[in-house]
Design an enzyme around this catalytic site. Structure first.
Site, PDB file in Angstrom:
ATOM      1  N   LYS A  22     -57.496  21.164   5.938  1.00 29.21           N
ATOM      2  CA  LYS A  22     -58.743  21.674   6.532  1.00 29.21           C
ATOM      3  C   LYS A  22     -58.915  23.161   6.225  1.00 29.21           C
ATOM      4  CE  LYS A  22     -57.501  20.396  10.713  1.00 29.21           C
ATOM      5  NZ  LYS A  22     -56.172  19.784  10.436  1.00 29.21           N
ATOM      6  N   ARG A  97     -62.060  18.263  18.349  1.00 34.11           N
ATOM      7  CA  ARG A  97     -60.772  17.588  18.262  1.00 34.11           C
ATOM      8  C   ARG A  97     -60.600  16.526  19.338  1.00 34.11           C
ATOM      9  NH1 ARG A  97     -57.203  21.554  15.607  1.00 34.11           N
ATOM     10  NH2 ARG A  97     -55.105  20.758  15.641  1.00 34.11           N
ATOM     11  N   ARG A 150     -45.552  25.020   4.066  1.00 34.46           N
ATOM     12  CA  ARG A 150     -46.678  25.967   4.149  1.00 34.46           C
ATOM     13  C   ARG A 150     -46.199  27.400   4.382  1.00 34.46           C
ATOM     14  NH1 ARG A 150     -51.500  24.777   8.105  1.00 34.46           N
ATOM     15  NH2 ARG A 150     -49.786  24.399   9.543  1.00 34.46           N
ATOM     16  N   ARG A 183     -45.688  29.432   9.999  1.00 32.70           N
ATOM     17  CA  ARG A 183     -46.285  29.241  11.329  1.00 32.70           C
ATOM     18  C   ARG A 183     -45.246  28.678  12.279  1.00 32.70           C
ATOM     19  NH1 ARG A 183     -52.061  26.343  11.284  1.00 32.70           N
ATOM     20  NH2 ARG A 183     -51.109  25.015  12.869  1.00 32.70           N
ATOM     21  N   ARG A 194     -47.725  17.266  17.278  1.00 28.81           N
ATOM     22  CA  ARG A 194     -49.097  17.530  16.797  1.00 28.81           C
ATOM     23  C   ARG A 194     -49.706  16.254  16.222  1.00 28.81           C
ATOM     24  NH1 ARG A 194     -47.755  22.175  12.837  1.00 28.81           N
ATOM     25  NH2 ARG A 194     -49.941  22.038  12.218  1.00 28.81           N
TER      26      ARG A 194
END
Ligand code: AP5
Length: 243
Positions: A22, A97, A150, A183, A194
């Site tokens: 996203k 969401r 990431r 992160r 998540r």
């Protein structure tokens, strides 16, 4: 590719599980159409780092990988959408969401168009400018390497991935040389939470938009550039004459 930056577009919603891409695709949309990216995750992380009241309320929830309350999110999103740079359109990354958030967004957009009178012209604009919802579909086996690999630049925000889009020099940003950061919720145990939150609370958002014929599925299991081409096609088809 034609640069359509001068053309107004309506709201674009990017929907997908953690790691679907996203944020990556939102940045491509920003570059091409010149509209702002509104990432509720980034807005919340900013509140957390500044230690605001919202940040204090969100910090522990985010660390566990759960969703913060709808009420907390509404205030943040409403304030951001009031800013002048959203007039030409905007891309929502991480919002809505929950099905309740999707209903809230529709009500907000309706209020914006019907501020004065529910005229036929306003109704036509509302119809023309209803959000296009791009659903990024990814095989779940891809999500873990995307999230654990990431890295992001704390200075310019550029995203990298150690497996798929590594920086030229290990752990340093190609653009400004900053040390890349991880992160804090990209740990395997938090990622599992998540994903569970996505399954339970966010999947119904796709149904909300599917029945309203605004959902455009995109194969996000492809290289970034190929996903971007599908995303641009979806936007251009939904807003052929601007908004
Ligand atoms: P948020 O920040 O929104 O995180 P998320 O939804 O978990 O999504 P991510 O940012 O992890 O993934 P992404 O899809 O943006 O992928 P990316 O492009 O970075 O939310 C964080 C938390 O805030 C939530 O857990 C919740 O607590 C709270 N929150 C936020 N919004 C909320 C809301 N509305 N309501 C309630 N709570 C809310 O890509 C990932 C990696 O993959 C990168 O390394 C990238 O380089 C790589 N990659 C991307 N595309 C590709 C590709 N095509 N091929 C190979 N690699 C790729």
């Amino acid at each position: 590719m034609v640069n359509r930056a001068a053309r107004n577009i309506g709201p674009v919603v990017l929907l997908g599980p953690p790691g679907a891409g996203k944020g990556t695709q939102a940045k491509q949309i920003v570059d091409r159409y010149g509209v702002p990216q509104i990432s509720t995750g980034d807005l919340l992380r900013d509140h957390v780092s500044r230690g605001t009241e919202i940040g204090l309320a969100a910090k522990a929830i985010m660390a566990r990988g759960e969703l913060v309350t709808d009420e907390l999110i509404y205030g943040i999103v409403a304030e951001r959408l009031r800013q002048a740079d959203c007039k030409r359109g905007f891309v929502l990354d991480g919002f809505p969401r929950t099905a309740a958030q999707a209903g809230w967004l529709d009500a907000l957009l309706e209020k914006t168009f019907f501020e004065n009178l529910p005229t036929p012209e306003n109704a036509a604009t509302l119809e023309k400018c209803a959000p296009v919802v791009i659903q990024l579909l990814v095989d779940y086996t891809q999500l873990l390497p995307r999230l654990t690999g990431r890295r992001s630049c704390p200075t310019c925000g550029r995203l990298y991935n150690l497996h798929f889009q590594p920086p030229l020099v290990n752990e340093l940003c190609d653009v400004d040389g900053s040390k890349l950061v991880v992160r804090s919720d990209d740990r395997e145990e938090v990622i599992a939470e998540r994903l569970a939150a996505y399954e339970a609370q966010t999947k119904p958002v796709a149904d909300y938009y599917r029945v309203r014929r605004r959902l455009v599925p995109v194969n996000a299991d492809r290289p970034v550039e190929e996903v971007t081409a599908q995303v641009f096609d979806a936007i251009d088809s939904h807003y052929p004459a601007g908004c």
